[in-house]
Design an enzyme around this catalytic site. Structure first.
Site, PDB file in Angstrom:
ATOM      1  CG  HIS A 170     -26.213   7.422 -16.628  1.00 40.15           C
ATOM      2  ND1 HIS A 170     -24.868   7.193 -16.602  1.00 40.15           N
ATOM      3  CD2 HIS A 170     -26.645   7.294 -15.358  1.00 40.15           C
ATOM      4  CE1 HIS A 170     -24.487   6.952 -15.364  1.00 40.15           C
ATOM      5  NE2 HIS A 170     -25.545   7.006 -14.588  1.00 40.15           N
ATOM      6  NE  ARG A 213     -28.285   9.884 -12.819  1.00 35.24           N
ATOM      7  CZ  ARG A 213     -27.636   8.896 -12.211  1.00 35.24           C
ATOM      8  NH1 ARG A 213     -26.501   9.130 -11.595  1.00 35.24           N
ATOM      9  NH2 ARG A 213     -28.112   7.672 -12.208  1.00 35.24           N
ATOM     10  CD  GLU A 254     -19.711   5.490  -9.935  1.00 35.97           C
ATOM     11  OE1 GLU A 254     -20.055   4.764  -8.977  1.00 35.97           O
ATOM     12  OE2 GLU A 254     -20.498   5.853 -10.810  1.00 35.97           O
ATOM     13  CG  ASP A 269     -16.487   2.092 -15.476  1.00 30.61           C
ATOM     14  OD1 ASP A 269     -17.711   2.131 -15.317  1.00 30.61           O
ATOM     15  OD2 ASP A 269     -15.933   1.638 -16.510  1.00 30.61           O
TER      16      ASP A 269
HETATM   17  C1  LIG Z   1     -27.167   4.585  -9.686  1.00 33.91           C
HETATM   18  C2  LIG Z   1     -26.031   5.554  -9.749  1.00 33.91           C
HETATM   19  O1  LIG Z   1     -26.497   6.856  -9.638  1.00 33.91           O
HETATM   20  C3  LIG Z   1     -25.222   5.410 -11.035  1.00 33.91           C
HETATM   21  O2  LIG Z   1     -26.047   5.636 -12.154  1.00 33.91           O
HETATM   22  C4  LIG Z   1     -24.551   4.074 -11.152  1.00 33.91           C
HETATM   23  C5  LIG Z   1     -23.441   3.952 -10.182  1.00 33.91           C
HETATM   24  O3  LIG Z   1     -22.878   4.904  -9.721  1.00 33.91           O
HETATM   25  C6  LIG Z   1     -23.022   2.616  -9.750  1.00 33.91           C
HETATM   26  O4  LIG Z   1     -23.467   1.627 -10.332  1.00 33.91           O
HETATM   27  O5  LIG Z   1     -22.221   2.548  -8.845  1.00 33.91           O
HETATM   28 MG   LIG Z   2     -21.669   4.381  -7.914  1.00 37.33          MG
END
Ligand SMILES: C[C@H](O)[C@H](O)CC(=O)C(=O)O
Ligand SMILES: [Mg+2]
Length: 394
Positions: A22, A48, A268, A291
């Site tokens: 990010h 963000r 995640e 994750d």
């Molecule tokens: C795009 C989403 O807001 C975040 O940055 C990534 C994510 O949550 C995902 O890859 O799943």
């Molecule tokens: Mg996601």
């Protein structure tokens, strides 16, 4: 052959890209008016970074064995995580055998329970665990997927996360997951815009390509239900992380509310077998998305995955590049993987953790041959051009 012991653990911080995907400059799709739990505050709606998503930065953990071999891993957590590694966790590693992974994990987890369990502590434990698996693979000269029991497929298939599923389709991905741009605070007009974006993308990609929406914890049950019902006619495959991670009850209700055939996914920002047990036993979702750099590392992900298998749930890990790929290759209930499009316009495939890792494989035509993962450990090295800082040098 005697098993080497762990001589030294070092924790570094590092800025720019990498696991903290990010931390991107203006104009990047990943920081362009994405709906978040902070979107109710207009001043934190556009970016963000304004509310501090990139404040921690990257943690790099290095573990050196008595034979001189060094394993490493990157995750997020930055300086607070480096403190926890050097001042607290290192004691459970230094002097232990490199193969003592289960015991080390348990000691790291049990000894931090009084201030840990989730968030930055389990994130830090994940980084140490990944570095240990990398070290073991390098000592044994085997890829991590082989240490985990061996691959169950010769090739990984990917969906792409980014602002341009239409381009991802042309690049050979099996689907595209878009960020949701407007949250409940933007009212009916925001909801209409969200649905229009989806409809436009559906027109571009045709009826069969998977389209998903990532809501990054930003909605409430009522809004998420309305979004899911409205998105059904545009063939939304899944609605992701619609609610705050602690709202297990909301997820269970959402799963009942969504139109038949639409999947609910999340996880995640969940951690450990106990957190995922809540999601699975309460029937919160169809796909869990741990994750590996945040949920407890590979050691914990193996347990989470077995639990999911027994609940007929798929495990499609969130991002995490090689740390996910080596795991996904070994699981029957992980039939595809995520690839995060880190090009600012999501118009080309670039390594997810660039510039921090060298040798990081990327999908070609939306696929990756297992041979791309056939290097010892996780098969990557730290880019020597990245400036490491060791704030708590012992
Ligand atoms: C795009 C989403 O807001 C975040 O940055 C990534 C994510 O949550 C995902 O890859 O799943
Ligand atoms: Mg996601």
């Amino acid at each position: 052959m005697g098993i080497p012991t762990i001589k030294h653990v070092r924790a570094f911080t590092l800025r720019g890209g990498g696991a903290d995907y990010h931390d991107q400059a203006d104009g990047h799709w990943i920081d362009d008016h994405i709906a978040t739990p902070m979107s109710k505050y207009p001043e934190y709606r556009q970016s963000r970074r304004t509310f501090g998503i990139n404040v921690l930065g990257t943690l790099v953990v290095e573990i050196e064995a008595s034979d001189g071999t060094v394993g490493f891993a990157v995750t997020t957590g930055g300086e607070p995580a480096a403190y926890i590694v050097e001042k607290h966790l290192a004691r459970f590693l230094e002097g232990a055998k490199v193969t003592d992974i289960e015991r080390i994990w348990d000691q790291m987890y049990q000894s931090t329970l009084y201030y840990g369990r989730k968030g930055i502590v389990i994130n830090t434990i994940s980084g140490v665990d990944l570095a240990l698996w990398d070290l073991l693979g390098k000592i044994r000269q085997e890829p991590v997927h082989q240490l985990l029991g061996g691959a169950v497929r010769d090739e990984l298939q990917f969906y792409a996360t980014g602002a341009r599923p239409d381009l991802a389709q042309k690049m050979g991905f099996i689907g595209g997951k878009m960020p949701l741009h407007h949250g409940p605070a933007e009212g009916e007009e925001g909801l209409r815009k969200n649905l229009e974006e989806l409809a436009t993308m559906r027109e571009r990609v045709g009826p069969d390509f998977w389209l998903m929406l990532d809501c990054w914890m930003s909605l409430d049950l009522n809004y998420a239900t309305k979004l899911a019902v409205g998105a059904h006619e545009h063939g939304l495959k899944w609605i992701e992380e619609a609610l705050p991670p602690d709202d297990y009850w909301g997820y269970a209700a959402l799963r009942n509310n969504v139109p038949k055939g639409m999947l609910v996914t999340t996880g995640e920002h969940e951690a450990t077998r106990w957190g995922f047990r809540m999601l699975l036993e309460m029937g919160c979702c169809d796909i869990i998305q741990p994750d590996v750099g945040w949920c407890g590392g590979i050691t914990e992900l193996v347990k989470i995955s077995a639990l999911a298998d027994a609940h007929n749930a798929l495990v499609i890990p969130h991002g995490s590049s090689v740390y996910s790929y080596h795991f996904v290759a070994t699981r029957h209930n992980s039939p595809f993987a995520e690839f995060l499009m880190m090009a600012p316009k999501a118009d080309e495939v670039v390594p997810m953790f660039h510039p921090q890792l060298l040798g990081e494989p990327v999908p070609v035509n939306g696929r990756m041959r297992l041979s791309a993962l056939d290097q010892p450990g996780f098969g990557v090295t730290l880019n020597p051009e990245c400036q490491l800082h060791r704030p708590y040098n012992r």
